[in-house]
Design an enzyme around this catalytic site. Structure first.
Site, short mmCIF file in Angstrom:
data_model
loop_
_atom_site.label_atom_id
_atom_site.label_comp_id
_atom_site.label_asym_id
_atom_site.label_seq_id
_atom_site.Cartn_x
_atom_site.Cartn_y
_atom_site.Cartn_z
N LYS A 165 36.18 28.46 66.02
CA LYS A 165 36.40 27.17 66.66
C LYS A 165 35.10 26.38 66.65
O LYS A 165 34.04 27.01 66.58
CB LYS A 165 36.91 27.32 68.10
CG LYS A 165 36.17 28.30 68.99
CD LYS A 165 34.69 28.16 69.21
CE LYS A 165 34.19 26.91 69.85
NZ LYS A 165 32.68 26.90 69.95
N TYR A 250 36.61 24.91 75.20
CA TYR A 250 37.20 26.03 75.95
C TYR A 250 38.04 25.53 77.12
O TYR A 250 39.09 26.09 77.43
CB TYR A 250 36.10 26.98 76.47
CG TYR A 250 35.52 27.83 75.37
CD1 TYR A 250 36.05 29.09 75.10
CD2 TYR A 250 34.48 27.38 74.59
CE1 TYR A 250 35.54 29.87 74.08
CE2 TYR A 250 33.96 28.14 73.57
CZ TYR A 250 34.49 29.39 73.31
OH TYR A 250 34.00 30.16 72.29
P1 NAD Z 1 24.22 29.99 64.26
O1 NAD Z 1 23.39 28.77 64.13
O2 NAD Z 1 23.66 31.12 65.01
O3 NAD Z 1 24.64 30.53 62.82
C1 NAD Z 1 25.11 29.70 61.81
C2 NAD Z 1 24.91 30.36 60.45
O4 NAD Z 1 25.27 29.42 59.45
C3 NAD Z 1 23.44 30.75 60.19
O5 NAD Z 1 23.41 32.02 59.61
C4 NAD Z 1 22.96 29.70 59.22
O6 NAD Z 1 21.98 30.19 58.33
C5 NAD Z 1 24.24 29.37 58.47
N1 NAD Z 1 24.22 28.03 57.86
C6 NAD Z 1 24.77 27.74 56.69
N2 NAD Z 1 24.58 26.45 56.39
C7 NAD Z 1 23.88 25.92 57.39
C8 NAD Z 1 23.37 24.62 57.63
N3 NAD Z 1 23.58 23.62 56.77
N4 NAD Z 1 22.69 24.41 58.78
C9 NAD Z 1 22.52 25.40 59.66
N5 NAD Z 1 22.98 26.66 59.47
C10 NAD Z 1 23.65 26.92 58.34
O7 NAD Z 1 25.61 29.54 64.87
P2 NAD Z 1 26.70 30.44 65.59
O8 NAD Z 1 26.45 30.42 67.05
O9 NAD Z 1 26.80 31.74 64.92
O10 NAD Z 1 28.02 29.56 65.35
C11 NAD Z 1 28.76 29.60 64.14
C12 NAD Z 1 30.18 29.12 64.40
O11 NAD Z 1 30.79 29.97 65.36
C13 NAD Z 1 30.30 27.71 64.96
O12 NAD Z 1 31.44 27.09 64.43
C14 NAD Z 1 30.49 27.92 66.45
O13 NAD Z 1 31.23 26.90 67.09
C15 NAD Z 1 31.27 29.22 66.47
N6 NAD Z 1 31.02 29.99 67.69
C16 NAD Z 1 32.08 30.53 68.33
C17 NAD Z 1 31.88 31.30 69.45
C18 NAD Z 1 33.03 31.98 70.11
O14 NAD Z 1 32.85 32.51 71.19
N7 NAD Z 1 34.19 32.02 69.49
C19 NAD Z 1 30.59 31.48 69.97
C20 NAD Z 1 29.53 30.93 69.28
C21 NAD Z 1 29.75 30.18 68.14
#
Ligand code: NAD
Length: 420
Positions: A165, A250
């Site tokens: 999401k 959420y």
């Molecule tokens: P994060 O920033 O920790 O990780 C993102 C990943 O994408 C990194 O490994 C990064 O290197 C990569 N990436 C690829 N292209 C990129 C770019 N152009 N710019 C930046 N990073 C890039 O983020 P996250 O917290 O892991 O979130 C990822 C997804 O998961 C999002 O869509 C977020 O909304 C979702 N999320 C959901 C929950 C949940 O509880 N369901 C919790 C956190 C995040």
């Protein structure tokens, strides 16, 4: 999972179904198909008296060779700290591939989790995952603006898609994702973990059964104080918006889940602290109200500028109930309050915690094996996007925004999850 089998499908039939599905796709190894599978959970003698808490049945996993293979795309915080460890608690899935922009990190994680080096992909050779028979499902965990592209490419590579999401950053992208999966004949599920989580499902049962009479008002707050101004979450092109599509979602999605209803009208308001470098492109705080067909009203707040809060409360005619925290990964706490004569009862029932990522992945696998529509399909993510766009429109115009009148319940949801 036992519910799955009591719901008209024996475990043997389920395993055969899994085997058939995979075998027809050429995915089953002979060693795996030879593995014996238990029919029911191992029976253990009770340790406590009948007055003690029932610990429930032990897990009933599929043998590793029969589980569906999952490729995780994007190795950031959520993947590394939550999703990949959750495979240890999954009963139907196994981690079989990784896709990352950082090949060194990906190889290191692959080594830690037994993923072969040939199953480590970059974003550019991602499409060749179509030739990997060990991958059935692709789990997309990238910044929001990349969900659409990687869903479409993944479906075109012949894989089922589980996407984090928010589903995408626009209604147009959500529709493209749904169409691509339909055209490819593949499942699309949005990873709304709360809808598979037992404490939240218990809250939904209190709403739906009207245990405390009809629900009148639901209040929900989800927010956190965001740090580094350079992170993608604060860039409009990558995130699509600020606190609303990230954490505010959420409140929106859970209120829709609890009621099973769709809002008829929304009224929104937003604010960003002038000069705060974090909020040059995306909003800091949003509050919004929703009006539902049964007369339920909801009040919601989200922010990237206040200390972490993750709670909701459902105010019904003869009692209130809610959770604090409600949206966290663990430690969820339901609360109830109702009157009996001269006593106001306050309860904090303990339902136990399950790994929300394992639950949602297992639901996805179950839907693939049984060819069912996931409980939170792409249409569920699209509906949230439609409502978020209406909230922004209302905040910018200062006027309420009407939404299509949908009066059926759970209109956008598929097959009920069997666990939790
Ligand atoms: P994060 O920033 O920790 O990780 C993102 C990943 O994408 C990194 O490994 C990064 O290197 C990569 N990436 C690829 N292209 C990129 C770019 N152009 N710019 C930046 N990073 C890039 O983020 P996250 O917290 O892991 O979130 C990822 C997804 O998961 C999002 O869509 C977020 O909304 C979702 N999320 C959901 C929950 C949940 O509880 N369901 C919790 C956190 C995040």
């Amino acid at each position: 999972m036992p519910e799955l089998f009591s719901a008209g499908l024996s475990r043997r039939a389920f395993i055969q179904n899994a085997g058939l599905g995979l075998a027809s796709a050429g995915l089953l190894t002979s060693a795996a198909s030879a593995a014996p599978a238990a029919e029911k959970p191992i029976s253990l003698p009770p340790l406590g008296a009948s007055t003690e808490l029932d610990p429930g049945e032990p897990p009933l996993p599929l043998p590793p060779g029969k589980r569906l293979g999952v490729a995780v795309v994007g190795l950031g915080n959520l993947s590394v700290a939550q999703i990949i460890p959750a495979f240890g608690e999954s009963k139907l899935c196994k981690l079989t591939a990784l896709v990352s922009g950082d090949q060194n990190k990906a190889r290191e994680i692959a080594a830690q989790h037994g993923v072969p080096e040939r199953s480590v992909y970059s974003y550019s050779n991602y499409d060749s995952i179509r030739d990997n028979p060990d991958v059935d499902i692709i789990y997309i965990v990238l910044p929001n603006s990349q969900h659409a592209e990687f869903t479409v490419r993944g479906a075109q590579a012949g894989k089922h898609i589980l996407c984090e999401k928010p589903m995408a950053t626009s209604v147009k992208e959500c529709r493209q994702m749904i169409d691509a999966c339909k055209t490819a004949g593949k499942k699309l599920m949005i990873a709304y973990r709360i809808q598979y989580e037992p404490n939240n499902r218990f809250m939904r049962s209190l709403v739906q059964s009207q245990k405390y009479g009809p629900v009148k008002v639901i209040e929900a707050v989800n927010g956190q104080n965001q740090g580094d101004p350079s992170q993608w979450r604060l860039k409009k092109a990558l995130a699509g918006g600020g606190s609303l599509p990230d954490v505010g979602l959420y409140c929106l999605n859970t209120t829709r889940f609890l009621t099973g209803e769709e809002p008829l009208e929304v009224m929104g308001s937003l604010y960003s602290t002038p000069g705060d470098p974090r909020f040059k492109e995306v909003e800091e705080s949003v509050t919004w109200q929703m009006r539902f067909p049964s007369g339920i009203l909801s009040n919601n707040a989200t922010s990237y500028g206040f200390h972490e809060v993750r709670r909701y409360r459902v105010n019904a005619a003869t009692g209130w109930f809610g959770m604090d925290p409600a949206f966290a990964y663990s430690g969820l706490q339901p609360m109830l309050s109702y009157a009996e004569g001269k006593i106001e009862h306050r309860e904090t029932p303990i339902l136990g915690q399950k790994n929300q990522f394992a639950l949602e992945m297992d639901h996805m696998a179950e839907c693939v094996i049984l060819n069912k529509m996931p409980y939170t399909p792409g249409e569920e993510g699209l509906q949230d996007q439609v409502i978020m766009e209406a909230i922004y429109k209302s905040a910018h115009s200062g006027k309420p925004v009407s939404l299509p009148h949908i009066t059926t319940r759970d209109t956008f949801r598929g097959t009920e999850p069997t666990e939790g």
